[in-house]
Design an enzyme around this catalytic site. Sequence first.
Site, PDB file in Angstrom:
ATOM      1  CD  GLU A 153      -2.962  -1.062   0.010  1.00 25.15           C
ATOM      2  OE1 GLU A 153      -3.019  -0.036  -0.698  1.00 25.15           O
ATOM      3  OE2 GLU A 153      -3.627  -2.082  -0.213  1.00 25.15           O
ATOM      4  N   GLY A 154       1.988   1.187  -0.695  1.00 30.88           N
ATOM      5  CA  GLY A 154       2.879   2.338  -0.768  1.00 30.88           C
ATOM      6  C   GLY A 154       3.969   2.253   0.273  1.00 30.88           C
TER       7      GLY A 154
END
Lengths: 310, 249, 597
Positions: free
Chosen positions: C440-441
């Site tokens: 998620e980054g």
Amino acid sequence: MAILVIAEHDNASLKAATLNTVSAAAKLGGEIHVLVAGANCAAAAAEAAKVAGVAKVRVADAAHYESQTAENLAALVVANAAGYTHILAPSTAIGKNVAPRVAALLDVAQISDIVAVESADTFVRPIYAGNAMATVKSADAVKVLTVRTTAFEAAGQGGAAAVEAVAAGADLGLTSVKGRELTKSARPELGAAKIIVSGGRGLGNSENYHKLLEPLADALGAALGASRAAVDAGYVPNDYQVGQTGKIVAPQLYIAVGISGAIQHLAGMKDSKVIVAINKDPEAPIFQVADYGLVGDLFEVVPELAKAVG
Amino acid sequence: MKILVPVKRVVDYNVKVRVKADGTGVDIANVKMSMNPFDEIAVEEAVRLKEAGVASEVVAVSCGVAACQETIRAAMAIGADRGILVESDAELQPLAVAKLLKALCDKEQPTVVICGKQAIDDDSNQTGQMLAALMGWPQATFASKVQLGDGVATVTREIDGGLETVETKLPAVVTTDLRLNEPRYATLPNIMKAKKKPLDTVKPADLGVDVAPRLATLKVAEPPKRSAGVRVADVAQLVDKLKNEAKVI
Amino acid sequence: MSHYTAPIRDMQFVMRELAGLDEVAKLPGCEEVSPDLVDAILDEANKFASEVLAPLNRTGDQEGAKWDNGKVTTAPGWRDAYKQFTEAGWTAVACEPEFGGQGLPKLIATAVMEMWKAANMAFSLCPMLTNGAIEAITLSGTDEQKAAYLPKMVSGEWTGTMNLTEPQAGSDLAAVRTRAEPQGDGTYRIFGQKIFITYGEHDMTDNIVHLVLARLPDAPEGVKGISLFVVPKFLLNADGTPGARNDVHCVSIEHKLGIHASPTCVLAFGDNGGAIGTLVGEPNRGLEYMFIMMNEARFAVGMEGVALAERAYQHALAYAKDRIQGTEMGVRGGPKVSIIRHPDVRRMLMSMKSQTEAMRALAYVVAAANDAAHRSADAAVRAENQAFVDLMIPVVKGWSTENSIDVASTGVQVHGGMGFIEETGAAQHLRDARITTIYEGTTAIQANDLIGRKIAREGGVTVKALAAEMRGVLAQLAEQQGDAFVAIRKSLESGIAALESAVEYIVATYGKDIKAASVGSVPFLKLLGIVSGGWLMARAALVSARRLAEGSDDEFYKTKLVTARFYADHILSQAPGLSYAVVNGAAGALELDEAQF
């Protein structure tokens, strides 16, 4: 003053729990009477008469007392309660069933599971699964007590009490016993055994429980017990359970095999004289109460132990 | 058929209680409280009987401080239909609770009262039997199976050494043993619904019950400590210790 | 054996005293929220987490999910646990009531989510991803898509997945190559391969709803040419039930450092003629939709950081109380003691505990702001809260997850050698935590987002307002008696000053030297996290002091005061160093040319 002990028996013979209860009664000081309510229970009554310290055995012999249902038994006790300062029963399934009923009918408190008698009105009993001991004093005219049998020695033999019949009450007809399924075992009863071999989840399954523990129990003449986890997992029937809500035991020797030692289990066995723990997890809490701890694989250790003591 | 289920608010099963230094009791300030596990089993049994169409209403009752409402709400989240709180700040002993429950039974006329067999705080194992005595009802304690028929209940009881099956006339009191059922986890929608279910509050005085305690607790002490013993290296050493040191085999 | 019990007392404290549960309860649509309802929910969630999910955590790690010829079998116990989880309604906490959700505020959902993640992170990923997919369809789906999928997904009957990554398109989603060919009937045929698809295939439900990023034939290059499609594993029959198998297949699952029980799938779309899907929202806006949803997902991963830190702390604490080694320092010939008596073990435990509590406080405060941002009747309140949420989401994600690795690692250290071997289970938390700074980054992506979009773009308005709010607490701290408050105030004051000078640097530098500013982005993210945590721990100390002054003798408040002080002395005191690295660190990082490395 006189004390009434409600006998635990199976009509044919007196149960050992009665002997411990008589010992507890003896600590109160007073004449001890034993009530034997049953059907064709003369043999049990005769045994009760021989218990040391018992002054009188009162026998109510009628068909509707055969299985000692609480409703009929409590009514009988209450009808014959006059003159007694204390009414005692062992903390067994029957005692725990009937004593509160008796107390409520007499409008007095009941004191459960006493482990010590401080005086005629003051008793010690465990609370919070034995994590605390409460000393309680009763203000009631009659004290109805259940007795933790492991906390009192069994009364000896050699008594010669008078045996007298008491009139049976009416059959209330509220409850009838349709059947009993008792676990058949040649081994000693869990509550009365001098040695107990007890198994837990560490055994893995029912087959291992029997395969490993039975030879050891046989070699030691021991009873078999189990932790709640093992019972819940179906290794053995419910009545094998040792713990807060199962049996409270205090044998000479308690061997815990593959039992981690949850607080509820410890509550049921920590008064044993000698505790042995066999577990592969060195951090298992059971080791904190064990006199002798053996960290190891129970699948190797237990057969070896059975061989060594056999 | 109406079922009444008494539920008690007790120190949570997982909390290890500490005895107060002054010996007046155990320290339960700021300790997590929950429904007595045996009572949870009782609620579950009652709700199952309702779901099976045997019972029509399940009423949860708790006696004690105002916070017992939470315990009643928990019972309603499992599926009890409504609740009654008998609110009192006094210490309520089993006989007093049995009398309060009797007063409620007189009013509510349940066919069955299902109680936990014992509360895990005082470990008394009395209230159900006392209630049965006061009502003049039969009792089926330590139940591991309950079947309700027409005017009669068939109950399997856990007794020393095995199981016993009894038939009791109704109305009756049943007390639950551990393996009667496995209580469900309350669902989120039911937790939310429980908030809206009716909960009445009464006082012992409203029921005309004297709840004065009959027993005085003089002292609460730590149990004698059992200290850890020794580790043995192998079976041979263990057997030697048991034979020659402990002398138990 | 590691047990988990949710820290309900701290959760309640943070929700009520720091995050403003009472204010959240006043928001439109939250009328049912009351403290006793919250307590009942937390209690029941704790039961489920500790009794059902936590015991599966270890076996899940050991057994893992298994792939065989396209089929994925989840770890033992997973199917049952998932069934119980859905039956209990836990999939629907914050979902829209219109589709069967309970519509509860995010603040409550956050506390509950923390429990799932702490009890069993690998399990929790399945409902988490489903939630992401629900969000995407709720936000951008057609009415038909909503009707067809949402009720089943909210109830948990079907799960959802997010298909972004491809072998050549990781953090750089502009490189996505999966194609979608319009069929002329409103459907599309999807071709391509997606990797790292969490719960992309499993045996727990009758259908799986994949949300897939793909390019239309005429799409522009780069991020503005990506569209979002919904592609079910089984196509739906006219009556909405799962019908024909769609052409999406799991060709393998990854062997990973952690979260072994969460199947990380390679999904092949269209190997046999094309996987049939429908477009979500408008063409070419897929990434935009994803980003709205990604905020939620990033926050959720931040909660994984909080949760794993808590779990690692509980694990280490239990061991430290139990494990007996050595005698107490300064006591010659004394008895052997539990290692919790040793000063450095205490320092480690306090460091774990205080950081976990600070991270929880920040995450819940952001969750409550998120509720206000979505639900307040007042547009100005919504905007102000949204700005705070936007600023802090990269911090909750990046700071909490980076910390969780440190905390879990400290947990292993508390165990000593017993922690390094797998037997005690302490190592699992470290392995499981390791993914959280990546998916998620990555932390760098969070940090770039933070200093670029969230700070430099607006000249630091929101972060400066936050710093000013923090300064408001200093005066209250000054009014308190005692050494602890002096220490907390000093440390917070220098922490805020450090934050402010770092903000000044970033605002001034970002436009003219983006590389220099970016070298400091991760230290800055940590700085903002640490100072925000210090601000909330200081507020927690103030509340605790007030409650104690009012006569409470609750150990919780006494403990909180000490914990806040520890945090100020040991953690918040790192702020000036981080600020120094932000302001001065560019030269050393950028100077070498590649050959010199």
